[in-house]
Design a protein around this motif. Structure first.
Motif, PDB file in Angstrom:
ATOM      1  N   PHE A   1       3.884 -55.496  38.280  1.00  0.00           N
ATOM      2  CA  PHE A   1       4.463 -54.913  37.065  1.00  0.00           C
ATOM      3  C   PHE A   1       3.373 -54.288  36.191  1.00  0.00           C
ATOM      4  CE2 PHE A   1       6.172 -55.207  32.699  1.00  0.00           C
ATOM      5  CZ  PHE A   1       7.345 -54.478  32.873  1.00  0.00           C
ATOM      6  N   HIS A   2       2.188 -54.934  36.157  1.00  0.00           N
ATOM      7  CA  HIS A   2       1.056 -54.419  35.367  1.00  0.00           C
ATOM      8  C   HIS A   2      -0.007 -53.890  36.321  1.00  0.00           C
ATOM      9  CE1 HIS A   2       2.374 -55.862  31.402  1.00  0.00           C
ATOM     10  NE2 HIS A   2       2.782 -56.951  32.024  1.00  0.00           N
ATOM     11  N   SER A   3       0.305 -52.836  36.996  1.00  0.00           N
ATOM     12  CA  SER A   3      -0.651 -52.281  37.957  1.00  0.00           C
ATOM     13  C   SER A   3      -1.888 -51.712  37.258  1.00  0.00           C
ATOM     14  CB  SER A   3       0.014 -51.194  38.811  1.00  0.00           C
ATOM     15  OG  SER A   3       0.550 -50.176  37.985  1.00  0.00           O
ATOM     16  N   GLU A   4      -1.717 -51.257  36.021  1.00  0.00           N
ATOM     17  CA  GLU A   4      -2.840 -50.742  35.237  1.00  0.00           C
ATOM     18  C   GLU A   4      -3.496 -51.886  34.463  1.00  0.00           C
ATOM     19  OE1 GLU A   4      -4.056 -47.601  35.077  1.00  0.00           O
ATOM     20  OE2 GLU A   4      -2.656 -47.040  36.676  1.00  0.00           O
ATOM     21  N   LYS A   5      -4.795 -51.942  34.484  1.00  0.00           N
ATOM     22  CA  LYS A   5      -5.513 -52.988  33.755  1.00  0.00           C
ATOM     23  C   LYS A   5      -5.557 -52.668  32.272  1.00  0.00           C
ATOM     24  CE  LYS A   5      -8.398 -53.886  37.787  1.00  0.00           C
ATOM     25  NZ  LYS A   5      -9.736 -53.816  38.387  1.00  0.00           N
ATOM     26  N   ASN A   6      -5.352 -53.696  31.435  1.00  0.00           N
ATOM     27  CA  ASN A   6      -5.456 -53.458  30.000  1.00  0.00           C
ATOM     28  C   ASN A   6      -6.914 -53.580  29.565  1.00  0.00           C
ATOM     29  OD1 ASN A   6      -6.097 -56.190  29.695  1.00  0.00           O
ATOM     30  ND2 ASN A   6      -4.108 -56.759  28.872  1.00  0.00           N
ATOM     31  N   VAL A   7      -7.183 -53.377  28.286  1.00  0.00           N
ATOM     32  CA  VAL A   7      -8.556 -53.287  27.811  1.00  0.00           C
ATOM     33  C   VAL A   7      -9.298 -54.615  27.948  1.00  0.00           C
ATOM     34  CG1 VAL A   7      -7.962 -53.794  25.392  1.00  0.00           C
ATOM     35  CG2 VAL A   7     -10.037 -52.463  25.932  1.00  0.00           C
TER      36      VAL A   7
ATOM     37  N   ALA B   1     -18.820 -47.445  27.966  1.00  0.00           N
ATOM     38  CA  ALA B   1     -18.186 -47.353  29.287  1.00  0.00           C
ATOM     39  C   ALA B   1     -16.685 -47.167  29.178  1.00  0.00           C
ATOM     40  CB  ALA B   1     -18.502 -48.611  30.098  1.00  0.00           C
ATOM     41  N   LEU B   2     -16.079 -47.802  28.161  1.00  0.00           N
ATOM     42  CA  LEU B   2     -14.624 -47.731  27.996  1.00  0.00           C
ATOM     43  C   LEU B   2     -14.202 -46.665  26.996  1.00  0.00           C
ATOM     44  CD1 LEU B   2     -13.697 -51.553  28.000  1.00  0.00           C
ATOM     45  CD2 LEU B   2     -13.820 -49.954  29.924  1.00  0.00           C
ATOM     46  N   ASN B   3     -15.207 -45.994  26.399  1.00  0.00           N
ATOM     47  CA  ASN B   3     -14.933 -44.911  25.448  1.00  0.00           C
ATOM     48  C   ASN B   3     -14.043 -45.392  24.300  1.00  0.00           C
ATOM     49  OD1 ASN B   3     -15.232 -42.286  24.501  1.00  0.00           O
ATOM     50  ND2 ASN B   3     -13.358 -41.580  25.535  1.00  0.00           N
ATOM     51  N   THR B   4     -14.390 -46.562  23.765  1.00  0.00           N
ATOM     52  CA  THR B   4     -13.640 -47.174  22.660  1.00  0.00           C
ATOM     53  C   THR B   4     -14.641 -47.709  21.646  1.00  0.00           C
ATOM     54  OG1 THR B   4     -11.954 -47.875  24.251  1.00  0.00           O
ATOM     55  CG2 THR B   4     -11.827 -48.847  22.066  1.00  0.00           C
ATOM     56  N   SER B   5     -14.234 -47.760  20.384  1.00  0.00           N
ATOM     57  CA  SER B   5     -15.149 -48.230  19.347  1.00  0.00           C
ATOM     58  C   SER B   5     -15.479 -49.711  19.531  1.00  0.00           C
ATOM     59  CB  SER B   5     -14.541 -48.022  17.958  1.00  0.00           C
ATOM     60  OG  SER B   5     -13.545 -48.981  17.688  1.00  0.00           O
TER      61      SER B   5
ATOM     62  N   ARG C   1     -15.921 -51.963  17.236  1.00  0.00           N
ATOM     63  CA  ARG C   1     -15.127 -52.800  16.336  1.00  0.00           C
ATOM     64  C   ARG C   1     -13.738 -53.072  16.921  1.00  0.00           C
ATOM     65  NH1 ARG C   1     -14.195 -54.969  11.554  1.00  0.00           N
ATOM     66  NH2 ARG C   1     -12.232 -54.612  10.484  1.00  0.00           N
ATOM     67  N   LEU C   2     -13.117 -52.057  17.472  1.00  0.00           N
ATOM     68  CA  LEU C   2     -11.791 -52.229  18.052  1.00  0.00           C
ATOM     69  C   LEU C   2     -11.841 -53.174  19.255  1.00  0.00           C
ATOM     70  CD1 LEU C   2      -8.812 -51.455  17.995  1.00  0.00           C
ATOM     71  CD2 LEU C   2      -9.355 -49.489  19.436  1.00  0.00           C
ATOM     72  N   LEU C   3     -12.851 -53.017  20.081  1.00  0.00           N
ATOM     73  CA  LEU C   3     -13.000 -53.915  21.230  1.00  0.00           C
ATOM     74  C   LEU C   3     -13.185 -55.358  20.779  1.00  0.00           C
ATOM     75  CD1 LEU C   3     -15.325 -52.039  23.760  1.00  0.00           C
ATOM     76  CD2 LEU C   3     -12.859 -52.325  23.866  1.00  0.00           C
ATOM     77  N   GLN C   4     -14.015 -55.557  19.769  1.00  0.00           N
ATOM     78  CA  GLN C   4     -14.277 -56.906  19.272  1.00  0.00           C
ATOM     79  C   GLN C   4     -13.001 -57.569  18.749  1.00  0.00           C
ATOM     80  OE1 GLN C   4     -16.999 -58.516  19.760  1.00  0.00           O
ATOM     81  NE2 GLN C   4     -18.841 -57.506  19.013  1.00  0.00           N
ATOM     82  N   ILE C   5     -12.230 -56.816  17.982  1.00  0.00           N
ATOM     83  CA  ILE C   5     -11.000 -57.359  17.401  1.00  0.00           C
ATOM     84  C   ILE C   5     -10.004 -57.714  18.499  1.00  0.00           C
ATOM     85  CG2 ILE C   5      -8.965 -56.792  16.003  1.00  0.00           C
ATOM     86  CD1 ILE C   5     -10.835 -55.100  14.234  1.00  0.00           C
TER      87      ILE C   5
END
Length: 264
Positions: free
Chosen positions: A148-154, A177-181, A183-187
């Protein structure tokens, strides 16, 4: 009968479940005291039958009678006393598994244990089930979840990047590597796991070091080699971090006092 045993799920289920392990004192007549468990970056669902198991984390002491318990991420060693006629089956979930269920917010939940009802679980568990039955239930549910979740989440991507990268890892490298801030990754990571990304990296590094020590001849393998191989600054830095978790030095570490993963 072995007190400690491991049981493995299917390859597809391993995306979410590392393994099932069991502490079996069900035919024992006496208390088994002062056994230790090290942090490993996983959550655990513990199913207790029989009398009780007593668990001391860095925050509290828990008396776990017959029932189902959710064990958060641990950051220090945990002391375990297993009562007579008691059996504990533990489902070890990867750090990202609960992020598949957005209702769980765990940002302030670590080194803790919570009793839960079986109805709170997304799969059906009979508390008196044998391991074989439980394995079948777990495999069926998580194989379907994987489809159902074939795509990996962050969260899964963060953990995968950390595990697969042999170089020293930082939050800035992960965010690039993930092209994300950052702060957002940490939260997001803290909400899903109860750990900071930095703490999760430290735990994985520590467990990798312990596994290397246990599965090697320490008389031949110098602590400096272990330290440098696992990206510690030097031997002193490694010893300090080791003592932070175990309260002892690598040289004084006794593997027989711990429930450690079996080498597959």
């Amino acid at each position: 009968m072995n007190l400690y045993s491991e049981h493995y799920v299917t390859q597809k289920t391993e995306r979410f479940v590392n393994k099932i392990w069991c502490l079996d004192n069900s035919i024992g007549e006496s208390l088994i005291e002062n056994k230790l468990v090290l942090p490993n970056g996983c959550f655990n669902l513990a199913i207790v039958t029989g009398n009780a198991i007593e668990v001391h984390t860095s925050k509290n002491k828990y008396e776990m009678n017959k029932g189902i318990y959710f064990c958060s991420q641990m950051t220090n060693k945990v002391l375990v006393n297993i009562g007579p006629k008691t059996k504990v089956i533990i489902i070890q979930l990867h750090a990202w598994t609960l992020s598949m269920f957005p209702k769980y917010e765990l940002d302030n939940f670590s080194d803790s244990i919570l009793r839960i009802n079986s109805q709170e679980l997304p799969f059906t568990v009979n508390i008196d089930s044998q391991i074989e039955t439980l394995l079948k239930t777990i495999n069926t549910y998580f194989e379907e979840l994987s489809d159902f979740h074939s795509e990996k989440n962050v969260i899964e991507k963060i953990c995968e990047f950390i595990k697969n990268n042999e170089e020293e890892i930082s939050v800035s490298k992960i965010s690039s590597a993930l092209n994300t801030s950052q702060r957002l990754l940490q939260i997001k990571f803290k909400t899903a796991t109860g750990l900071t990304i930095k703490k999760y990296i430290q735990i994985l590094k520590f467990r990798k070091s312990v596994d290397q020590m246990v599965n090697s001849d320490l008389e031949k393998l110098k602590l400096t080699d272990v330290a440098l191989y696992n990206k510690y600054f030097d031997q002193s830095h490694f010893i300090k971090k080791f003592k932070d978790v175990t309260k002892t030095t690598p040289k004084m570490f006794d593997p027989n006092s711990y429930f450690l993963s079996q080498k597959r």
